[in-house]
Design an enzyme around this catalytic site. Structure first.
Site, mmCIF file in Angstrom:
data_model
loop_
_atom_site.group_PDB
_atom_site.id
_atom_site.type_symbol
_atom_site.label_atom_id
_atom_site.label_comp_id
_atom_site.label_asym_id
_atom_site.label_seq_id
_atom_site.Cartn_x
_atom_site.Cartn_y
_atom_site.Cartn_z
ATOM 1 N N GLY A 46 0.767 -1.233 0.000
ATOM 2 C CA GLY A 46 0.000 0.000 0.000
ATOM 3 C C GLY A 46 0.802 1.290 0.000
ATOM 4 O O GLY A 46 0.383 2.282 -0.569
ATOM 5 N N GLU A 100 3.352 4.290 6.432
ATOM 6 C CA GLU A 100 2.156 3.509 6.112
ATOM 7 C C GLU A 100 1.239 4.302 5.185
ATOM 8 O O GLU A 100 1.208 5.531 5.222
ATOM 9 C CB GLU A 100 1.394 3.188 7.401
ATOM 10 C CG GLU A 100 1.754 1.856 8.036
ATOM 11 C CD GLU A 100 1.118 0.668 7.314
ATOM 12 O OE1 GLU A 100 0.733 0.775 6.140
ATOM 13 O OE2 GLU A 100 1.016 -0.391 7.964
ATOM 14 N N ASP A 101 0.470 3.590 4.392
ATOM 15 C CA ASP A 101 -0.570 4.221 3.594
ATOM 16 C C ASP A 101 -1.724 4.647 4.493
ATOM 17 O O ASP A 101 -2.204 5.773 4.424
ATOM 18 C CB ASP A 101 -1.065 3.276 2.485
ATOM 19 C CG ASP A 101 -1.354 1.861 2.990
ATOM 20 O OD1 ASP A 101 -1.157 1.582 4.203
ATOM 21 O OD2 ASP A 101 -1.781 1.033 2.175
ATOM 22 N N ASP A 104 -5.797 1.971 10.399
ATOM 23 C CA ASP A 104 -7.214 1.724 10.656
ATOM 24 C C ASP A 104 -7.348 1.325 12.131
ATOM 25 O O ASP A 104 -7.411 2.196 13.006
ATOM 26 C CB ASP A 104 -7.662 0.625 9.674
ATOM 27 C CG ASP A 104 -9.137 0.305 9.717
ATOM 28 O OD1 ASP A 104 -9.806 0.691 10.696
ATOM 29 O OD2 ASP A 104 -9.633 -0.340 8.797
ATOM 30 N N LYS A 132 -7.842 6.584 10.295
ATOM 31 C CA LYS A 132 -9.257 6.535 10.671
ATOM 32 C C LYS A 132 -9.327 6.658 12.194
ATOM 33 O O LYS A 132 -9.228 5.659 12.909
ATOM 34 C CB LYS A 132 -9.879 5.206 10.219
ATOM 35 C CG LYS A 132 -9.911 4.994 8.717
ATOM 36 C CD LYS A 132 -10.515 3.640 8.364
ATOM 37 C CE LYS A 132 -10.495 3.406 6.867
ATOM 38 N NZ LYS A 132 -10.923 2.027 6.509
ATOM 39 N N PHE A 153 -14.305 2.621 3.698
ATOM 40 C CA PHE A 153 -13.324 1.850 2.949
ATOM 41 C C PHE A 153 -12.915 2.645 1.711
ATOM 42 O O PHE A 153 -13.759 3.037 0.903
ATOM 43 C CB PHE A 153 -13.884 0.491 2.541
ATOM 44 C CG PHE A 153 -12.855 -0.381 1.883
ATOM 45 C CD1 PHE A 153 -11.900 -1.039 2.656
ATOM 46 C CD2 PHE A 153 -12.823 -0.534 0.510
ATOM 47 C CE1 PHE A 153 -10.925 -1.830 2.059
ATOM 48 C CE2 PHE A 153 -11.845 -1.328 -0.102
ATOM 49 C CZ PHE A 153 -10.906 -1.982 0.679
ATOM 50 N N ASP A 160 -5.880 -0.771 -2.291
ATOM 51 C CA ASP A 160 -6.593 -1.637 -3.232
ATOM 52 C C ASP A 160 -7.891 -2.192 -2.665
ATOM 53 O O ASP A 160 -8.111 -2.203 -1.457
ATOM 54 C CB ASP A 160 -5.718 -2.827 -3.614
ATOM 55 C CG ASP A 160 -5.600 -3.837 -2.473
ATOM 56 O OD1 ASP A 160 -5.245 -3.411 -1.352
ATOM 57 O OD2 ASP A 160 -5.894 -5.022 -2.692
ATOM 58 N N ARG A 166 -4.951 0.291 -6.925
ATOM 59 C CA ARG A 166 -3.722 0.863 -6.355
ATOM 60 C C ARG A 166 -3.125 1.956 -7.230
ATOM 61 O O ARG A 166 -2.457 2.860 -6.741
ATOM 62 C CB ARG A 166 -2.655 -0.223 -6.172
ATOM 63 C CG ARG A 166 -2.957 -1.250 -5.110
ATOM 64 C CD ARG A 166 -1.685 -2.039 -4.787
ATOM 65 N NE ARG A 166 -1.953 -3.282 -4.088
ATOM 66 C CZ ARG A 166 -2.140 -3.381 -2.779
ATOM 67 N NH1 ARG A 166 -2.116 -2.301 -2.021
ATOM 68 N NH2 ARG A 166 -2.362 -4.552 -2.217
HETATM 69 P P1 5GP Z 1 -4.920 -1.839 10.574
HETATM 70 O O1 5GP Z 1 -3.973 -2.942 10.926
HETATM 71 O O2 5GP Z 1 -4.498 -0.486 11.105
HETATM 72 O O3 5GP Z 1 -6.344 -2.164 10.950
HETATM 73 O O4 5GP Z 1 -4.976 -1.741 9.008
HETATM 74 C C1 5GP Z 1 -3.869 -1.390 8.291
HETATM 75 C C2 5GP Z 1 -3.899 -1.956 6.892
HETATM 76 O O5 5GP Z 1 -5.211 -2.361 6.491
HETATM 77 C C3 5GP Z 1 -3.466 -0.913 5.911
HETATM 78 O O6 5GP Z 1 -2.072 -0.911 5.744
HETATM 79 C C4 5GP Z 1 -4.220 -1.311 4.668
HETATM 80 O O7 5GP Z 1 -3.476 -2.277 3.956
HETATM 81 C C5 5GP Z 1 -5.482 -1.939 5.182
HETATM 82 N N1 5GP Z 1 -6.621 -0.970 5.212
HETATM 83 C C6 5GP Z 1 -7.155 -0.346 6.284
HETATM 84 N N2 5GP Z 1 -8.162 0.477 5.936
HETATM 85 C C7 5GP Z 1 -8.268 0.370 4.589
HETATM 86 C C8 5GP Z 1 -9.131 0.999 3.612
HETATM 87 O O8 5GP Z 1 -10.003 1.838 3.898
HETATM 88 N N3 5GP Z 1 -8.924 0.640 2.316
HETATM 89 C C9 5GP Z 1 -7.970 -0.248 1.931
HETATM 90 N N4 5GP Z 1 -7.877 -0.509 0.639
HETATM 91 N N5 5GP Z 1 -7.145 -0.846 2.812
HETATM 92 C C10 5GP Z 1 -7.293 -0.546 4.123
HETATM 93 MG MG MG Z 2 -0.616 -1.039 4.526
#
Ligand code: 5GP
Ligand code: MG
Length: 176
Positions: A46, A100-101, A104, A132, A153, A160, A166
């Site tokens: 990402g 990081e992209d 969440d 978020k 999302f 993606d 992407r």
């Molecule tokens: P976390 O571990 O913080 O819950 O999520 C991190 C990863 O989940 C991000 O690096 C990404 O790959 C994916 N992710 C979280 N939210 C989104 C979203 O809204 N869209 C997409 N495409 N990927 C997400």
């Molecule tokens: Mg990621």
């Protein structure tokens, strides 16, 4: 509107807004690391786009590296987070900025921090283009945050939906 697999996405954040946010992040980083050579570590897949644009804006001397993890299947965050691959660099005594992209739940960042704990880094900083805040409940400091978004999302700019989206320069959100 764009269509990826079975879903429809609508325009949400323009490439101009992203550009502005990344320039601000780079400026802050330049102020913080002017007297050292930090190692930027992008989290694949990402973060490939944010890394490229952020590094072009960062003026100081730096190293650039990538690692890979994954915590996502489709549009639902899973609790299972996989291992880190691709870290073949000595980080001892270095200032490391994880890029990081999106953050969440924060599970991925938490796991990354745990894995890097025994690498003897001097400072470990976290940078994310998107956050978020309503989903993020961890007691972890996020040092550089580009754009805060609601619990939606999103796809585009490196993010993606099941492999697609992407390469989009703008960011789209799932249409209700
Ligand atoms: P976390 O571990 O913080 O819950 O999520 C991190 C990863 O989940 C991000 O690096 C990404 O790959 C994916 N992710 C979280 N939210 C989104 C979203 O809204 N869209 C997409 N495409 N990927 C997400
Ligand atoms: Mg990621």
């Amino acid at each position: 509107m764009i269509h990826l697999h079975d879903k429809t996405f609508e325009a949400f954040i323009s490439s101009e807004e992203i550009d502005f946010a990344i320039k601000n992040m780079a400026k802050q980083m330049d102020d913080d690391f002017f007297n050292e050579i930090p190692v930027f570590v992008g989290v694949l897949n990402g973060a490939f786009m944010v890394m490229a644009d952020l590094m072009k804006q960062y003026r100081g001397m730096c190293e650039v590296s990538f690692v890979k993890m994954a915590s996502y299947e489709g549009t639902q965050s899973t609790n299972e987070v996989k291992q880190l691959i691709g870290l073949n660099q000595d980080l001892e005594g270095r200032t490391v900025i994880i890029v990081e992209d999106i953050v969440d739940t924060g599970n991925t960042i938490e796991e990354l921090k745990a894995i890097l704990k025994d690498k003897k880094v001097k400072h470990l900083k976290i940078a994310t283009l998107f956050l978020k805040p309503d989903a993020f409940k961890k007691d972890i400091k996020l040092d550089y945050v580009g754009i805060r978004i609601p619990n939606k999302f999103i796809v585009g700019y490196g993010l993606d939906y099941d492999g697609l989206g992407r390469n989009l320069a703008d960011v789209y959100q799932l249409a209700e």
